[in-house]
Design a protein around this motif. Sequence first.
Motif, mmCIF file in Angstrom:
data_model
loop_
_atom_site.group_PDB
_atom_site.id
_atom_site.type_symbol
_atom_site.label_atom_id
_atom_site.label_comp_id
_atom_site.label_asym_id
_atom_site.label_seq_id
_atom_site.Cartn_x
_atom_site.Cartn_y
_atom_site.Cartn_z
ATOM 1 N N ARG A 1 6.940 -16.763 5.363
ATOM 2 C CA ARG A 1 5.768 -17.264 4.684
ATOM 3 C C ARG A 1 6.127 -17.534 3.236
ATOM 4 O O ARG A 1 6.717 -16.707 2.566
ATOM 5 N N HIS A 2 5.733 -18.691 2.724
ATOM 6 C CA HIS A 2 6.030 -19.064 1.345
ATOM 7 C C HIS A 2 4.845 -18.743 0.451
ATOM 8 O O HIS A 2 3.701 -18.972 0.809
ATOM 9 N N LEU A 76 0.637 -5.355 8.699
ATOM 10 C CA LEU A 76 1.033 -5.465 7.301
ATOM 11 C C LEU A 76 2.076 -6.548 7.102
ATOM 12 O O LEU A 76 2.926 -6.770 7.953
ATOM 13 N N SER A 77 1.996 -7.194 5.961
ATOM 14 C CA SER A 77 2.985 -8.188 5.546
ATOM 15 C C SER A 77 3.416 -7.847 4.140
ATOM 16 O O SER A 77 2.685 -7.175 3.399
ATOM 17 N N ASP A 80 1.108 -7.566 0.747
ATOM 18 C CA ASP A 80 -0.252 -7.117 1.020
ATOM 19 C C ASP A 80 -0.595 -6.028 0.001
ATOM 20 O O ASP A 80 0.280 -5.307 -0.476
ATOM 21 N N VAL A 81 -1.861 -5.910 -0.334
ATOM 22 C CA VAL A 81 -2.309 -4.864 -1.255
ATOM 23 C C VAL A 81 -3.203 -3.916 -0.479
ATOM 24 O O VAL A 81 -4.137 -4.336 0.208
ATOM 25 N N ILE A 82 -2.900 -2.633 -0.581
ATOM 26 C CA ILE A 82 -3.693 -1.591 0.057
ATOM 27 C C ILE A 82 -4.381 -0.836 -1.068
ATOM 28 O O ILE A 82 -3.722 -0.373 -2.007
ATOM 29 N N LEU A 94 9.263 -4.539 4.029
ATOM 30 C CA LEU A 94 9.076 -3.948 5.348
ATOM 31 C C LEU A 94 10.453 -3.765 5.980
ATOM 32 O O LEU A 94 11.252 -4.704 5.985
ATOM 33 N N VAL A 95 10.702 -2.577 6.497
ATOM 34 C CA VAL A 95 11.998 -2.281 7.105
ATOM 35 C C VAL A 95 11.765 -1.696 8.478
ATOM 36 O O VAL A 95 11.003 -0.743 8.628
#
Length: 101
Positions: A1-2, A76-77, A80-82, A94-95
């Motif tokens: 995603r850009h 989640l990406s 993202d803000v949590i 993300l791993v």
Amino acid sequence: RHLHTKTFRVPKSMVCVRNDTNVDMSSECGSPLGSDPLFQLVQKDGAFWVEKAAPQSSSKNLWLVVRDTPSCGHVLSENDVIKLGRCKFRVRQLVASVGHG
């Protein structure tokens, strides 16, 4: 995603609107036909305040309450803000862990 960035010059109170994937600022008086108002930037006492798009507006929320979704979850990406209370956490990376064996 850009990730696309866009800079706006906001000299007075304005409304942020979305039309498809395009986001623009519009005068408070009217937004372009077919656009969704997202929020207002209102100038008060020499400062700008973020407010709802309009009191009776059917504007979409700028956030998602996960427990209110049908699946009670969200994939989640990165970026993202949590928000938990007053604390905000941004997903930086993300791993996927590889199983041993």
